[in-house]
Write an enzyme that holds these catalytic residues in place. Sequence first.
Site, PDB file in Angstrom:
ATOM      1  N   TYR A   1       0.906  -1.127  -0.076  1.00 15.86           N
ATOM      2  CA  TYR A   1      -0.085   0.072  -0.002  1.00 15.86           C
ATOM      3  C   TYR A   1       0.741   1.167  -0.077  1.00 15.86           C
ATOM      4  CZ  TYR A   1      -3.625  -3.208   1.162  1.00 15.86           C
ATOM      5  OH  TYR A   1      -4.692  -4.226   1.379  1.00 15.86           O
TER       6      TYR A   1
ATOM      7  N   HIS B   1      -4.203   6.064  -1.439  1.00 17.48           N
ATOM      8  CA  HIS B   1      -4.798   6.233   0.015  1.00 17.48           C
ATOM      9  C   HIS B   1      -3.746   6.525   0.970  1.00 17.48           C
ATOM     10  CE1 HIS B   1      -8.599   5.595   1.541  1.00 17.48           C
ATOM     11  NE2 HIS B   1      -8.532   4.453   2.302  1.00 17.48           N
TER      12      HIS B   1
ATOM     13  N   TYR C   1      -5.094  -0.714   9.756  1.00 14.68           N
ATOM     14  CA  TYR C   1      -5.450  -0.281   8.338  1.00 14.68           C
ATOM     15  C   TYR C   1      -6.461   1.054   8.519  1.00 14.68           C
ATOM     16  CZ  TYR C   1      -3.970  -4.364   6.287  1.00 14.68           C
ATOM     17  OH  TYR C   1      -2.967  -5.424   5.930  1.00 14.68           O
TER      18      TYR C   1
ATOM     19  N   ASN D   1      -9.558   1.875   8.102  1.00 13.42           N
ATOM     20  CA  ASN D   1     -10.850   1.973   8.746  1.00 13.42           C
ATOM     21  C   ASN D   1     -10.717   1.674  10.294  1.00 13.42           C
ATOM     22  OD1 ASN D   1     -10.274  -0.657   8.634  1.00 13.42           O
ATOM     23  ND2 ASN D   1     -12.091  -1.188   7.531  1.00 13.42           N
TER      24      ASN D   1
ATOM     25  N   ASP E   1      -5.858  11.463   1.862  1.00 11.03           N
ATOM     26  CA  ASP E   1      -6.379  11.538   0.431  1.00 11.03           C
ATOM     27  C   ASP E   1      -7.630  11.958   0.472  1.00 11.03           C
ATOM     28  OD1 ASP E   1      -6.962   8.964   1.899  1.00 11.03           O
ATOM     29  OD2 ASP E   1      -7.806   8.409  -0.224  1.00 11.03           O
TER      30      ASP E   1
ATOM     31  N   ASN F   1     -13.430   6.550   5.524  1.00  6.82           N
ATOM     32  CA  ASN F   1     -13.359   5.640   6.464  1.00  6.82           C
ATOM     33  C   ASN F   1     -12.313   5.728   7.759  1.00  6.82           C
ATOM     34  OD1 ASN F   1     -15.419   4.079   5.490  1.00  6.82           O
ATOM     35  ND2 ASN F   1     -14.429   2.767   4.468  1.00  6.82           N
TER      36      ASN F   1
END
Length: 193
Positions: free
Chosen positions: A17, A22, A69, A71, A96, A117
């Site tokens: 990632y 993100h 993560y 969320n 973002d 989220n």
Amino acid sequence: MSDAWLVVGLGNPGPEYARTRHNVGQMVLDELATRTGGRFKTHKARAQVLETRLRPGGPRLVLAKPLTYMNTSGGPVAGLAKFYGIDPSRIVAVHDEIDIPFAAVKLKLGGGEGGHNGLRDMSKALSTKDYHRVRVGVGRPPGRMDTAAYVLKPFSSTEAKELPFLLDDAADAVEHLIDHGLLEAQQKFHARA
């Protein structure tokens, strides 16, 4: 309460990632760390943390990249705010934003999460929406592409060439917000958008 600022770069953990849209918030924190010459260390609140100052005698900063993560970012943020005694009004979430064109930066205090989220979980964990946001424009997905798929993709080759300038602008926006306040930072950075 502490007079320090907690600056949180939102994103997802792991190398897969690291260069995605993100994770642009965490990329901005890496830029701030480079400017201050500091290194992130793992904190018990499940985050990479760097305690620093923008300049000698400047306000104390706690730069944080949650190790959870996106969320579930709220737990580490609330834990760090409690650990350092930092009021939500002195928290800055760098994230973002698909509703802003690529390469634009905007700032705000409070308000809705716009379906983000990471912000939603932060608001829940902090029991308030009244924290600052540095919103880093990544643009909307093309055509009918799913938003989640879009933000989890790396920047395009064209965007990648402009990315260093965007990260620099967003880091400048964080510094300006802390040094001069929200209104002045908005006037400076929104005029460019």
